[in-house]
Design a protein around this motif. Structure first.
Motif, mmCIF file in Angstrom:
data_model
loop_
_atom_site.group_PDB
_atom_site.id
_atom_site.type_symbol
_atom_site.label_atom_id
_atom_site.label_comp_id
_atom_site.label_asym_id
_atom_site.label_seq_id
_atom_site.Cartn_x
_atom_site.Cartn_y
_atom_site.Cartn_z
ATOM 1 N N SER A 142 3.282 13.204 4.835
ATOM 2 C CA SER A 142 2.051 13.801 4.304
ATOM 3 C C SER A 142 2.374 15.120 3.600
ATOM 4 C CB SER A 142 1.059 14.037 5.452
ATOM 5 O OG SER A 142 0.119 15.033 5.062
ATOM 6 N N ASP B 126 4.268 9.656 9.885
ATOM 7 C CA ASP B 126 2.995 9.902 9.202
ATOM 8 C C ASP B 126 2.883 11.358 8.793
ATOM 9 O OD1 ASP B 126 2.443 7.281 9.693
ATOM 10 O OD2 ASP B 126 1.192 7.673 11.456
ATOM 11 N N GLY C 189 -4.892 7.753 10.740
ATOM 12 C CA GLY C 189 -3.631 7.518 11.407
ATOM 13 C C GLY C 189 -3.063 8.757 12.071
#
Lengths: 199, 338
Positions: free
Chosen positions: B15, B11, B5
């Motif tokens: 992370s 995203d 992704g």
């Protein structure tokens, strides 16, 4: 006795355990106090409203939901209650504020903007001014993210906006701030050369 | 560390590996992200934005001292204790006021009631009717009296009921009684809950015995309430709520002061007028055995008028949504209200 996970703590609180109430209060009082003071700008009202809030939670404990994040749940419902209270006061005193009740108007003070280097004090003033001139929503999102150190999911729950909405608002706010940092560099440059120009 | 992704700003923000790298934390996947950026130059703008958001603004939060937390907590605990003691004082006052009602007759009734309770409770010669969650039954007793048993309830009587001098039934939960008057002799009919006894000759009334209290609503006729140390008479339309553990009358209303109709469920509708959410939830929990969770506690502050059909839960939910103006999601045995 200490409850180690938020889940255990909440469960014990819901069944009426007073130690759990104490622990919940101690853990979240500072965050609620900081938030409350920002929302209503009144120490006495902040203290009283947190008292009322916890009394309410205790009395309705068995019917409260099981929050995915305790901090987000507490800050979110406290925020709603306090705003409702402020709105009621406003209508009582017949001061019709133009601002919608949903809008929290957070103002940062110079003490809260981190000063790493004394010489850069004017930079901090600039950051402060820019922060306080941001649209209210952006200010509150930045406050929750960087001051209260909440996750994006938590913020989205507290403000009842989508995850992407939080990210976008955060980004817009940060962009304005950085934009002013470019300005700040120019200002530093001017402040350095000004004495030479004048003399 | 996931290598999939990374198309959205979120995203990157979610992370931990990326966040560690931006913050220069120890043991971060430095090499990985340098390589990744080299291989994904088209994502540079997105990465810059993410870095911006992770670095953010540094704040120095307002100090809240331990001392101020301690004193605030002490104040809260005092307030909670005070509310509790007010409750207790109230119940003590009621008890003192009630003393004058105590009489020999009451004591005898009390003795008989509890004696019978203890005596029969141990005997197996009982007929038991039960209803599950979302289930209703109409029972015709040997004397022709009709009992409508609400969901999640239990009614018991002795097997040789007709031979007993008093027609006694035991109730847990809620039932509506249409009692036949006996032509030959005045054979008393008595409903016993863990809180109180209801004595009648022939009449219609609703008994709701759940949690820590019993509520009696009289539709027609006249009934006598045996409250342990007090005997109380009810007129049609009256409502009394009594708590056994606290031995006090929690609520007493005359005809006209009763909102909704406590007996309405027998006509297939639960009618709750000017009811607070807590009362509505309690009813639903009793009848359907569901747990109710609320996301916005504003619901608690309002009053509602809901009329719910005595049907399966899936039929009731949309009606509840409409009348309370909420959205309900059902996950197994829990209803989430928003």
């Amino acid at each position: 006795m200490k409850f180690h996970s938020d889940e255990d703590l909440w469960y014990a609180f819901q069944v009426g355990n007073r130690e759990a109430l104490d622990q919940l209060f101690r853990s979240y009082y500072p965050s609620l106090y900081r938030y409350g003071l920002k929302i209503c700008r009144n120490i006495h009202q902040t203290e009283e409203s947190i008292q009322d809030f916890f009394l309410y939670l205790f009395e309705h404990r068995s019917h409260l939901g099981k929050p995915s994040s305790t901090k987000a749940y507490l800050l979110g419902s406290y925020r709603r209650r306090l705003l409702r209270q402020l709105q009621a006061e406003r209508s009582r005193t017949r001061i019709h504020s133009q601002a919608a009740a949903e809008q929290v108007d957070i103002e940062f003070s110079i003490d809260e903007v981190l000063i790493s280097d004394e010489k850069k004090q004017h930079v901090n003033h600039l950051i402060l001014t820019t922060l306080n001139e941001l649209p209210k929503r952006q200010r509150e999102v930045l406050y929750l993210r960087y001051y209260q150190e909440l996750s994006i999911n938590d913020i989205s729950e507290i403000l009842d906006i989508s995850y992407q909405g939080v990210v976008n608002t955060m980004y817009k706010g940060m962009k304005s701030l950085r934009g002013s940092e470019a300005l700040k560099k120019i200002l530093i440059f001017i402040s350095i050369i000004t004495p030479y120009i004048i003399s | 560390m996931k290598n999939i992704g990374f198309d959205q700003l979120g995203d990157f923000l979610e992370s931990q590996s990326f966040v560690d790298w931006v913050k220069g934390n120890e043991g971060s996947d430095h090499y990985f992200w340098e390589q990744w950026l080299k291989n994904n130059p088209q994502k540079k703008e997105l990465v810059d934005e993410a870095i911006e958001l992770i670095k953010g603004v540094e704040f120095r939060p307002l100090e809240v001292s331990d001392r101020s937390i301690d004193s605030a907590l002490e104040k809260l605990n005092q307030r909670i204790d005070r509310e509790k003691s007010i409750e207790e004082t109230r119940s003590r006052v009621t008890r003192v006021r009630r003393r004058k009602f105590i009489g020999i007759a009451a004591s005898i009734v009390l003795l008989l009631t509890f004696g019978a309770w203890f005596f029969y409770a141990g005997h197996p010669e009982m007929v038991t009717y039960t209803t599950g969650y979302g289930e209703w039954k109409t029972i015709t007793l040997p004397d022709g009296s009709v009992v409508k048993l609400n969901a999640n309830s239990e009614l018991q009587h002795l097997k040789d009921w007709n031979k007993q001098p008093v027609r006694m039934v035991w109730l847990k939960g809620e039932a509506y009684f249409g009692v036949q008057k006996m032509m030959d002799i005045d054979r008393e009919f008595k409903v016993i809950t863990k809180d109180l006894g209801v004595e009648v000759l022939g009449t219609s009334f609703n008994v709701h015995a759940r949690g820590q209290q019993t509520q009696v609503f009289l539709e027609e006729g006249k009934i006598k309430l045996d409250l342990g140390d007090e005997i109380s008479y009810m007129e049609p339309g009256d409502l009394v709520v009594y708590s056994g553990p606290q031995s006090k009358v929690l609520d007493r209303r005359k005809k006209g002061q009763v909102t909704g109709n406590p007996g309405s469920w027998t006509e297939g509708v639960i009618n709750l007028k000017d009811a607070y959410a807590l009362d509505i939830f309690e009813r639903l929990e009793e009848i359907y055995g569901v747990e109710i969770r609320v996301r916005n506690e504003e619901i608690f502050t309002r009053q509602y008028w809901v009329q719910l059909p005595m049907e399966e839960l899936k039929i009731v939910i949309p009606i509840l949504e409409k009348s309370m103006k909420v959205k309900i999601t059902r996950k197994e045995n829990t209803l989430y209200l928003e």
